[in-house]
Design an enzyme around this catalytic site. Structure first.
Site, PDB file in Angstrom:
ATOM      1  N   GLU A  68       0.849  -1.193   0.000  1.00 31.49           N
ATOM      2  CA  GLU A  68       0.000   0.000   0.000  1.00 31.49           C
ATOM      3  C   GLU A  68       0.881   1.238   0.000  1.00 31.49           C
ATOM      4  O   GLU A  68       2.000   1.209   0.514  1.00 31.49           O
ATOM      5  CB  GLU A  68      -0.907   0.005   1.233  1.00 31.49           C
ATOM      6  CG  GLU A  68      -1.847  -1.176   1.282  1.00 31.49           C
ATOM      7  CD  GLU A  68      -2.585  -1.304   2.609  1.00 31.49           C
ATOM      8  OE1 GLU A  68      -3.488  -2.142   2.682  1.00 31.49           O
ATOM      9  OE2 GLU A  68      -2.256  -0.576   3.566  1.00 31.49           O
ATOM     10  N   GLU A  81      -2.112 -11.157  -4.591  1.00 35.63           N
ATOM     11  CA  GLU A  81      -2.211 -12.034  -5.761  1.00 35.63           C
ATOM     12  C   GLU A  81      -1.625 -11.359  -6.993  1.00 35.63           C
ATOM     13  O   GLU A  81      -0.988 -12.004  -7.828  1.00 35.63           O
ATOM     14  CB  GLU A  81      -3.669 -12.419  -6.019  1.00 35.63           C
ATOM     15  CG  GLU A  81      -4.299 -13.192  -4.889  1.00 35.63           C
ATOM     16  CD  GLU A  81      -4.723 -12.303  -3.723  1.00 35.63           C
ATOM     17  OE1 GLU A  81      -5.169 -12.861  -2.716  1.00 35.63           O
ATOM     18  OE2 GLU A  81      -4.597 -11.067  -3.793  1.00 35.63           O
TER      19      GLU A  81
END
Length: 197
Positions: A68, A81
């Site tokens: 992030e 993923e």
């Protein structure tokens, strides 16, 4: 202090050694590898590490984790993923394929439920919730993952130049998103966009 670089890929020999040491088949080893990947996560916004591990058909193991960017909306984040798939793409020049994947449980993300449909032939194991925002990873995310797994770690502020090659008049352009993310995480990075036909 000599800090060891994060490990994002394990060779077939390393995978087999881990399997023997823990007396588990490779697919059954995945949940413990997801926990190992947790150390790679960078979730300063959500404080929720999401981790992924995958086994390729040649028994190499790849890891992924969420990244992030503080000050940017969460939808600009790299999901675990996505990181896993970009890591495989960055280091997988042959015809091996992802055959098993495991993902840690995470808070639901409405855009991410499609992940299993986008990795045909992969058996998803030990998954409480699958997270994958987009069937096609943003080019800037793929480049940032390549930077991290190539030895750059997460020191994005050290990046000095980036090039985005994009077709002219595409339906979904990547330039604005790439500039937004790169200007935020590496303000001194010079960004060159090359448009082709």
């Amino acid at each position: 202090m000599n800090q060891q670089a994060p490990k994002y890929v394990f060779s077939s020999a390393e995978s087999e050694e881990m399997s023997k040491t823990q007396n588990l088949s490779l697919p059954h080893l995945l949940p413990s590898l997801v926990n190992l990947a947790q150390t790679l996560a960078r979730p300063p916004i959500s404080n929720r590490p999401v981790d992924a591990a995958g086994i390729l058909s040649d028994d190499r193991i790849f890891l992924g984790a969420n990244v992030e960017f503080p000050g940017l909306p969460v939808y600009n984040s790299i999901h675990a993923e996505q990181f896993l798939i970009a890591n495989i793409a960055a280091r997988n020049a042959d015809d091996t394929k992802l055959v098993y994947a495991a993902v840690s449980a995470a808070a639901t993300c409405g855009h991410c439920i499609q992940f299993p449909q986008h990795v045909n032939g992969t058996q998803i194991l030990e998954v409480t919730y699958i997270q994958f925002c987009s069937p096609n990873l943003e080019r800037v995310h793929a480049a940032l993952v390549a930077y991290m797994v190539g030895g750059g770690g997460g020191g994005f502020e050290r990046m000095v130049a980036a090039v985005l090659v994009e077709k002219e008049e595409v339906v979904v352009a990547q330039e604005k998103t790439a500039r937004l993310i790169l200007n935020h995480i590496s303000p001194k990075c010079e960004i060159l966009v090359v448009h082709c036909h």
